[in-house]
Design a protein around this motif. Structure first.
Motif, PDB file in Angstrom:
ATOM      1  N   GLY A 152      61.580 -21.920  24.906  1.00  0.00           N
ATOM      2  CA  GLY A 152      60.988 -20.614  25.246  1.00  0.00           C
ATOM      3  C   GLY A 152      61.725 -19.975  26.412  1.00  0.00           C
ATOM      4  O   GLY A 152      61.961 -18.761  26.429  1.00  0.00           O
ATOM      5  N   ALA A 153      62.117 -20.801  27.388  1.00  0.00           N
ATOM      6  CA  ALA A 153      62.819 -20.273  28.566  1.00  0.00           C
ATOM      7  C   ALA A 153      64.192 -19.737  28.174  1.00  0.00           C
ATOM      8  O   ALA A 153      64.625 -18.694  28.674  1.00  0.00           O
ATOM      9  CB  ALA A 153      62.958 -21.369  29.626  1.00  0.00           C
ATOM     10  N   ILE A 154      64.866 -20.419  27.255  1.00  0.00           N
ATOM     11  CA  ILE A 154      66.197 -19.950  26.829  1.00  0.00           C
ATOM     12  C   ILE A 154      66.064 -18.637  26.050  1.00  0.00           C
ATOM     13  O   ILE A 154      66.815 -17.696  26.264  1.00  0.00           O
ATOM     14  CB  ILE A 154      66.914 -21.056  26.013  1.00  0.00           C
ATOM     15  N   VAL A 155      65.087 -18.580  25.172  1.00  0.00           N
ATOM     16  CA  VAL A 155      64.888 -17.349  24.382  1.00  0.00           C
ATOM     17  C   VAL A 155      64.676 -16.148  25.310  1.00  0.00           C
ATOM     18  O   VAL A 155      65.249 -15.080  25.108  1.00  0.00           O
ATOM     19  CB  VAL A 155      63.700 -17.510  23.408  1.00  0.00           C
ATOM     20  N   GLY A 156      63.852 -16.321  26.346  1.00  0.00           N
ATOM     21  CA  GLY A 156      63.530 -15.197  27.231  1.00  0.00           C
ATOM     22  C   GLY A 156      64.348 -15.168  28.503  1.00  0.00           C
ATOM     23  O   GLY A 156      64.093 -14.360  29.389  1.00  0.00           O
ATOM     24  N   ASN A 157      65.334 -16.074  28.626  1.00  0.00           N
ATOM     25  CA  ASN A 157      66.105 -16.235  29.864  1.00  0.00           C
ATOM     26  C   ASN A 157      65.176 -16.208  31.075  1.00  0.00           C
ATOM     27  O   ASN A 157      65.312 -15.374  31.986  1.00  0.00           O
ATOM     28  CB  ASN A 157      67.203 -15.166  29.987  1.00  0.00           C
ATOM     29  N   ALA A 158      64.238 -17.127  31.086  1.00  0.00           N
ATOM     30  CA  ALA A 158      63.196 -17.172  32.119  1.00  0.00           C
ATOM     31  C   ALA A 158      63.808 -17.462  33.484  1.00  0.00           C
ATOM     32  O   ALA A 158      64.828 -18.137  33.607  1.00  0.00           O
ATOM     33  CB  ALA A 158      62.172 -18.245  31.770  1.00  0.00           C
TER      34      ALA A 158
END
Ligand SMILES: Cc1cc2nc3c(=O)[nH]c(=O)nc-3n(C[C@H](O)[C@H](O)[C@H](O)COP(=O)(O)OP(=O)(O)OC[C@H]3O[C@@H](n4cnc5c(N)ncnc54)[C@H](O)[C@@H]3O)c2cc1C
Length: 311
Positions: free
Chosen positions: A142-148
């Motif tokens: 999820g963090a990679i998808v949204g570049n958290a």
């Protein structure tokens, strides 16, 4: 009409059978309510639901669904999504692939790795550069998808490469240079790739320095609103803050049913009890319209909408 219903049921039976053959009996659920799996605690059912515990599970589940031409949605901790009340068609995979391996200042982690646990593992190994993850709920995928990240740091800076399964079911390894990381942006927002794992790089530092930084990061979050939310709903527009703009429109504390714009931080929307996805979305639209009318600024959602919406 009845014929179409029968055909759909036959396809469903066939999918369930193919799934069981590849992944074992009793693991696929039908019409599972998603609210308990997402941070806002709202949303209707998944047509099909599966919990992936290993990368092999995750890959096989994606492939079976692709073969059956069913859409696939991966959920981490649902900390950045609004699932519609109507629910999500196709297969929803709850990603609990949590393996992490460390070598030197490099970390290879499966996409279901918990970000807070990842920050702590890096700290124990004397690897700096992941402290900012300590306050961000979610999985690595999820963090990679949204570049958290925070205002200063984000996960894309730490990524060397990402392993993903594409829309044909092929495994592809993407170097970071091809991932189009930007402010809360990555190429994965525009594709149906599923992130399987990533290789990340930090840098060596003393454990006590890393711990001290993590402590600072946690302190800085002490004033964040608590309760079911997704953190910031909107991206900050250039040179300004979404929270400041919404507050200036007099919307702090504004409530619609069970959804409320936080009294502490106007970029947070809380489920204060019994909210529906429709109410949360209506509040988002209301805040957007107010900011547009007053400041001429179009706020853009940081959160992602999942499922079927009739808007
Ligand atoms: C209190 C609070 C504070 C927060 N603070 C921050 C912050 O400081 N900075 C920040 O950036 N975010 C913040 N967030 C938002 C959230 O923590 C991050 O966006 C986090 O990365 C979400 O991870 P997740 O695994 O829960 O993703 P999910 O919400 O489950 O999914 C997000 C999107 O990614 C997709 N996805 C998830 N996993 C995969 C995968 N393996 N392959 C393909 N697609 C996938 C989903 O389908 C969905 O579209 C905060 C949230 C909360 C509740």
């Amino acid at each position: 009409m009845a014929k179409r219903g029968e055909a759909a049921e036959a396809a469903a039976v066939e999918f369930a059978r193919a799934f069981e053959t590849r992944l074992g009996p009793g693991r696929l659920r039908r019409r599972e309510r998603l609210a308990p799996y997402v941070n806002w605690r709202v949303g209707g059912p998944a047509e099909w639901f599966f919990i992936a515990r290993t990368p092999a599970d995750l890959l096989a589940a994606v492939r079976v669904a692709r073969e059956a031409r069913l859409p696939v949605t991966v959920l981490g901790y649902g900390a950045n999504v609004l699932v519609s009340d109507a629910g999500i068609p196709g297969l929803v995979i709850l990603n609990r692939t949590e393996g992490v391996a460390i070598s030197g200042a490099e970390i290879r982690a499966e996409s279901g790795a918990n970000l807070v646990a990842l920050a702590r593992r890096a700290c124990e190994a004397g690897i700096a550069g992941f402290e900012f993850l300590i306050g961000i709920p979610g999985t690595l995928g999820g963090a990679i998808v949204g570049n958290a990240g925070t205002r200063e740091e984000w996960i894309g800076e730490r990524v060397l490469e990402v392993e993903a399964v594409d829309d044909r079911g092929e495994v592809v390894v993407w170097p970071a240079s091809q991932l189009d990381f930007g402010y809360r942006r990555s190429r994965f927002q525009r594709t149906s790739d599923v992130v399987l794992a990533a290789r990340l790089r930090g840098y060596r530092a003393s454990r006590s320095d890393i711990e001290a930084r993590m402590q600072q990061m946690l302190e800085a979050r002490k004033h964040q609103p608590s309760g079911p939310s997704t953190g910031s709903v909107f991206k900050n527009p250039p040179g300004d803050y979404a929270g400041r703009l919404i507050e200036a429109c007099g919307l702090k504390g504004y409530r619609l049913g069970g959804a409320q714009i936080s009294e502490k931080h106007a970029n947070f929307i809380l489920n204060v009890g019994g909210a529906t996805a429709r109410e949360i979305r209506a509040l988002i639209e209301l805040a957007k319209a107010a900011v547009r009318d007053r400041f001429g600024i179009l706020l853009e959602e940081e959160i992602r909408y999942l499922g079927t919406w009739d808007t």
